[in-house]
Design an enzyme around this catalytic site. Structure first.
Site, PDB file in Angstrom:
ATOM      1  N   ARG A  73       0.692  -1.136  -0.111  1.00 24.34           N
ATOM      2  CA  ARG A  73       0.108   0.052   0.016  1.00 24.34           C
ATOM      3  C   ARG A  73       0.839   1.037   0.022  1.00 24.34           C
ATOM      4  O   ARG A  73       2.044   1.085   0.616  1.00 24.34           O
ATOM      5  CB  ARG A  73      -0.880  -0.076   1.153  1.00 24.34           C
ATOM      6  CG  ARG A  73      -1.967  -0.984   1.263  1.00 24.34           C
ATOM      7  CD  ARG A  73      -3.071  -0.572   0.128  1.00 24.34           C
ATOM      8  NE  ARG A  73      -4.219  -1.498   0.281  1.00 24.34           N
ATOM      9  CZ  ARG A  73      -4.563  -2.425  -0.612  1.00 24.34           C
ATOM     10  NH1 ARG A  73      -3.484  -2.751  -1.754  1.00 24.34           N
ATOM     11  NH2 ARG A  73      -5.662  -3.176  -0.383  1.00 24.34           N
ATOM     12  N   GLU A 101      -3.224   8.224  -3.944  1.00 25.90           N
ATOM     13  CA  GLU A 101      -3.545   7.392  -5.171  1.00 25.90           C
ATOM     14  C   GLU A 101      -4.814   7.667  -5.528  1.00 25.90           C
ATOM     15  O   GLU A 101      -5.785   7.729  -4.700  1.00 25.90           O
ATOM     16  CB  GLU A 101      -3.281   6.012  -4.511  1.00 25.90           C
ATOM     17  CG  GLU A 101      -3.397   4.935  -5.710  1.00 25.90           C
ATOM     18  CD  GLU A 101      -2.806   3.459  -5.198  1.00 25.90           C
ATOM     19  OE1 GLU A 101      -3.871   2.515  -5.301  1.00 25.90           O
ATOM     20  OE2 GLU A 101      -1.822   3.244  -4.620  1.00 25.90           O
ATOM     21  N   HIS A 154      -1.217   0.994  -9.666  1.00 20.29           N
ATOM     22  CA  HIS A 154      -1.787  -0.210  -8.810  1.00 20.29           C
ATOM     23  C   HIS A 154      -2.631  -1.051  -9.689  1.00 20.29           C
ATOM     24  O   HIS A 154      -3.838  -1.300  -9.667  1.00 20.29           O
ATOM     25  CB  HIS A 154      -2.691   0.551  -7.956  1.00 20.29           C
ATOM     26  CG  HIS A 154      -3.275  -0.221  -6.721  1.00 20.29           C
ATOM     27  ND1 HIS A 154      -3.591   0.355  -5.558  1.00 20.29           N
ATOM     28  CD2 HIS A 154      -3.325  -1.638  -6.486  1.00 20.29           C
ATOM     29  CE1 HIS A 154      -3.699  -0.724  -4.450  1.00 20.29           C
ATOM     30  NE2 HIS A 154      -3.659  -1.906  -5.314  1.00 20.29           N
TER      31      HIS A 154
END
Lengths: 317, 317
Positions: free
Chosen positions: B230, B259, B278
């Site tokens: 993460r 993000e 991602h």
């Protein structure tokens, strides 16, 4: 053993130049001495370590002038630069670094395959968030053309990801770890069942242009091409055309034809083509492996044993 | 079992949206029926498959209104989006996809490591020949933070390249294939002996910002950072600063904080930082693995057996 040509000085830019840097000469010189050899002038030499990048004509002239030299160690794995000069026709044993550089070149092939399947060029070039759907190497059908050290190491690196590997090669002996080993003449039959095509073979008159328009059109549209061998294995115009027509999904190329690839070449424009500038193996690694091979071969030469990495003049590698 | 929220329609752009597309709902519905379950309205359900991206408050409200639901299957491996809402405090069993997505995420970590060591961003961005000196993963000292499915799979993928692997984890049980397994509190002791630092752990209050300025400065200058966990594990400003000061050599990031990473963010400017948006695992793979886990868990739920991928409310993953 003599060393030639002399070390390069000044601003060494290319890898070929940096391999010829003084520090690498010192390393090679050290490896000769360690193995119990002597470093002598070429007039007094029975063997020669040729550290130049190509320059086949200079080497041929040197050998013509010094017929006592019976063994020449060349610095690279590929010897295609030397073939056309007819160098290998003379009664001299030539050895190359073939096999010795496989670890890093195979690692680079793995990178090129993963990067091509995971859209790395697009991600690197577009400086904003760009969600993409990756492909995975897990279980993919990989065809490796070439059964030498690089191909064998690629199999080992891929083994946790896929064992669905076909090796195509000139010789018929099966390659450990490959699901099947087939003659290179089966290329057209294998291409339609290939997800990842990896070129890891020597460049000879027979393998020049082995991947052209026909071969690219036989690959599935989702297939990727990886070339860590020589640029001239691939017909570059046909590759550009296949990429434009989306006959294949992506390419990862450490070698190109021409090389260096000119800045205005259309291959640079594709966001699904990763071009690394013939730098799969590092200068440090090449120099280290060359010193190791010379050490080994000096020992063998002194004892009249077969040398490692002997070039087969008929096969051309 | 009920499915919520309903499938998304229209122009699905992000991966989270595409996971919620109608076809994936149909796949999950099929997996419930295949396992002998029934697909019912939430009013009649004792279990719920939550296919939404986060939306912890909506899920909490749904569970408040339907206390008969005793098991909730979440779609991702990471559940950090749900922690802060206090969702896991209620007497309901939550399961995630943890472990099920490891194959593709670990493969992506391998790509990010190789790409960082082989200068891929510079090669992709500069549309001209650019000879570079690659680093090799062979024999490198790799530290993996996190002992779950991703970390274990990374070890397997790295095994042909290096076995010099330290795993740092909360639990003390040794990880197969790692040279050593150490407590996560040893991080500062391990960093100076790390060539490649791979983050593959869950995001919790304890691991938030686990890599900040201090940690980056403890890494050798040739080290690379890979994050497939993460974004919030890393202090982004500290990372930018460490890259500017050349305290580390490169980074490969599938996740960032914030993000999506805004287009004007300084991280985009580094030619030694590969940012993939991602997208380590594909929508097709996530959907397939989720259907598989639901099929498995329906069978276990019906027979009163322990479910796969149960979230530990204390650990937070």
């Amino acid at each position: 053993m003599a060393l030639a040509p002399g070390p390069r000085a000044g601003n060494l830019v290319t890898r070929a130049e940096r391999i010829q840097a003084a520090e690498n000469y010192e390393r090679v010189r050290g490896s000769i001495l360690e193995a119990g050899g002597e470093v002598v002038d070429v007039d007094a030499a029975n063997a020669l370590a040729w550290l130049g990048s190509g320059e086949a004509e200079s080497l041929a002239a040197l050998l013509d002038a010094h017929p006592a030299v019976s063994w020449v160690q060349l610095p690279w794995a590929g010897v295609d630069e030397f073939i056309s000069s007819g160098l290998f026709q003379r009664p001299v044993t030539f050895t190359s670094a073939k096999g010795a550089l496989a670890d890093q070149v195979a690692e680079h092939a793995l990178l090129l395959a993963l990067a091509s399947m995971r859209h790395v060029v697009a991600q690197a070039r577009h400086r904003h968030w760009l969600e993409a759907e990756p492909e995975s190497l897990h279980g993919k059908r990989v065809t490796i053309v070439g059964g030498g050290g690089i191909g064998r190491t690629v199999i080992r690196l891929l083994s946790p990801l896929t064992r669905n590997i076909v090796v195509l090669r000139r010789q018929t002996e099966a390659i450990p770890g490959a699901a099947t080993t087939r003659p290179i003449t089966d290329l057209h039959a294998v291409l339609p069942e290939t997800d990842v095509l990896i070129l890891a073979l020597a460049l000879t008159a027979q393998t020049h242009g082995i991947v052209g328009g026909r071969e690219l059109s036989l690959l599935p549209a989702h297939a990727i091409l990886v070339n860590v061998a020589r640029g001239a294995h691939v017909d570059t115009d046909a590759l550009v055309s296949a990429l434009r027509e989306r006959e294949i999904a992506a390419a990862g190329l450490d070698v190109t034809d021409p090389e260096p690839l000119p800045p205005n070449h259309p291959l640079w424009d594709f966001d699904n083509v990763l071009i690394t500038s013939h730098c799969a193996d590092s200068v440090a690694f090449v120099s280290e492996q060359l010193a190791k091979r010379i050490r080994e071969n000096i020992g063998r030469f002194k004892q009249g044993q077969p040398l490692a990495g002997v070039v087969d003049p008929l096969a051309g590698y």
